[in-house]
Structures are given as C-alpha cells and as structure tokens.
Design an enzyme around this catalytic site. Structure first.
Site, PDB file in Angstrom:
ATOM      1  CE  LYS A 109      -8.680  -0.467   3.765  1.00  0.00           C
ATOM      2  NZ  LYS A 109      -7.218  -0.306   3.746  1.00  0.00           N
ATOM      3  CE  LYS A 111      -2.354   5.260   4.815  1.00  0.00           C
ATOM      4  NZ  LYS A 111      -2.476   4.750   3.446  1.00  0.00           N
TER       5      LYS A 111
HETATM    6 MG    MG Z   1      -4.051   1.468   1.025  1.00  0.00          MG
END
Ligand code: MG
Length: 331
Positions: free
Chosen positions: A137, A241
C-alpha cells in the site's frame, strides 16, 4: 421459479482492524440470504457491502431484503437494481444449484504488505512463508519517503517475484508521474488506482504515457463500470472484487468473452462468499495473476474464516457448502 426467501444479519469483529482511506475498519457487517426453491433445495448467499468503496450501505441492503416477501420469483430477484452489486452477488450465489466441483487448478496468492516502513518488516516473513507476489500500500506517507522504501523492498525481491503497488487513488497526477517514472523497467507487476476514480482522463493519460501496467480498482466496483472502462479502451488490469461486482456468473462470462485482464480480490467477505468466488475462479481459466485473497484468518474464527489460504490457492482453500453452518450460527 419461486423461492422461500429469508435473511440474517452478521457482525464479525476483525481480528486486526484494517486501516482504510476512511479510517479504521474494525467490524465486518453483512447479511446472509437463504433461498429455498420449490423442490426444497436450499442455497445461501452473502451480502458483504463496503459503502466507502462505492457499494450500497448495510441499511440499503437490509431494506431490500425486508422488501422481498417470504416468497420471491426469479423475476423479482432479477429486478434488483444494478447499483446493489453486493445484493445481486448474494442472490446469484443463493440460486446457484450446480454441484460444487473440486478443481485441480492452482493460483498464486499475493501477500499484503502494510504501508510505509512496516512493509519492510513484514516482507521477509511473507517471503519465508513462500509468497512470490506481494502487494504494498502506497500513497499513505510522503512520496520521497515511500520511494526510499520502494528501493529497499525491490533490493530484497527475488528475481522470480513481483511487487504490485496500490495507491488507492491517493496521488495527484504529478505524484503519480513521479512514481510511474520511477517504476519503469523495475519488477512492478502493476500500479493499482494511482489517482481517484473521478480522474478518468488522468487515468487514461497515465496508462498511455508510462510503460508500467496500471490497474483499476475503486474505478470498477461494479461489473458495468469495468465494461465501460473496457469500452473506453482501458489498456491495463481490472481488479475485481466479485462480492461487490454483481452476479458471479456475469463476471465470469464477461472475462471469458472479452479476455479482460483481471485480478480477483477479496472484499473481506466470509468463507461463504469467498468459497463461491475461489471455486469459480479455480474451475475456469479466468486469470493467471496472483489472487488478492491474502487475508486469511481475518475474523479469528475458523467457521467464518474458512480454510487457511497460503501462497498457493487450490481446492483445499474452498469450503464446500458452508452456508448452512453459518446460517445456523446466526440463529
Ligand atoms: Mg486496491
């Protein structure tokens, strides 16, 4: 076909709260749905919204469930509005009557590295555990600091391993430009959502201006959005997702038909939603990219977490028909 419909709400504390762009996420709330068809056959599905990511809210999902009467028809279920991607995923799952098939396929799983210098601390553990794909991240700290950590991470990356970066839309165009220039010719698999989903021209411009592969995530919450980006000529990866995107069979059909370059990723759903996704992904050759399901044991409860997921996902990562168990646990 008509069905007897019922739903139950679940609330699961996360063993380790997740840091998101909107603060700390400590509890997963969702809804299990149950559909019993005319022959008495029962199916379960999971609604697992992430409102700050662009899905319906829990309140909206609950409202839809309450509006379904005890008996619902395919027509009524099919008329669930497109923006209720999580509800549509669950209804598709609960209507699926194909027998579970244990596939022999395997896919690597990407290990998630925490942002900042913590990434360096966790990296050796994950490498030791056998992971070869890593996701880090970025866009959390100052660009210069993070670029320094990037150099340190890449210095430790084995030749056969790859690093993906996820900015969660945090960069400005200028910051994104600095990063992407720095990533050129380095073992970066792709850079995910460099700028916010609203910056569509910038996203397309960056994808064309730099040799690094880019991926859309927040931009493509629903399947319809992925289709739209594909029609605009998006040259990169789509992070899907499935638990948020809509009916799983529609997502799979889209990939088969269009050969979209897809990464499958978790929405922190339970073993119920996740097993349906992994089963479908492992049964068909939908992607060769590492799965974004490196979140094993997130609830600290074996029943809801499902089978352990290590560096390689195969049939052993799929819980077969966990629906009834989880449903009864909510009684
Ligand atoms: Mg992402």
């Amino acid at each position: 076909m008509s069905y007897r419909f019922s739903h139950r709400i679940y609330r699961l504390p996360l063993q380790t709260p997740l840091r998101t762009a909107h603060g700390w996420w400590a509890e997963r709330e969702g809804i299990l749905v149950r559909l019993e068809d005319e022959s008495g056959s029962v199916g379960y599905g999971e609604i697992a919204p992430i409102p700050w990511f662009g899905t319906e809210t829990m309140i909206e999902a609950e409202e839809i469930c309450r509006k379904f009467s005890d008996m619902v028809s395919d027509d009524i279920l099919d008329n669930t509005p497109e923006r209720f991607g999580c509800v549509r995923f669950a209804l598709g799952q609960a209507r699926e009557r194909r027998p579970a098939n244990a596939s022999a396929n395997r896919l690597p799983v990407a290990a998630l590295l925490p942002s900042g210098k913590d990434g360096l601390r966790v990296f050796p553990e994950k490498l030791e555990a056998g992971f070869l794909a890593f996701k880090w991240k970025v866009g959390v700290g100052a660009v210069d600091d993070e670029l320094g950590v990037l150099d340190d991470l890449l210095a430790q990356l084995p030749a056969h391993a790859k690093l993906r970066l996820d900015a969660n839309g945090a960069w400005s165009r200028r910051e994104a430009g600095r990063w992407l220039a720095r990533c050129a010719d380095r073992p970066i698999e792709f850079v995910e959502q460099p700028v916010a989903p609203t910056e569509e021209d910038t996203l397309l411009g960056l994808a064309n201006d730099y040799p690094v592969t880019l991926a859309l995530d927040e931009s493509v919450v629903h399947l319809s959005e992925a289709r739209r980006w594909q029609a605009m000529g998006w040259p990169g990866v789509f992070v899907i997702k499935p638990a948020l995107a809509g009916p799983l069979n529609e997502v799979c059909d889209w990939i088969v038909k269009t050969k979209a370059d897809v990464v499958f990723s978790s929405a922190i759903e339970s073993a119920l939603g996740r097993s349906a996704i992994l089963q479908a992904v492992l049964a068909q050759s939908l992607t060769r990219r590492a799965l974004g399901f490196g979140v094993a044991g997130i609830f600290g409860d074996r029943k809801w977490d499902g089978p352990f997921i290590g560096p390689l996902a195969d049939a052993s990562c799929v819980a077969f028909n966990p629906g009834e168990d989880l449903w009864n646990a909510l009684n």
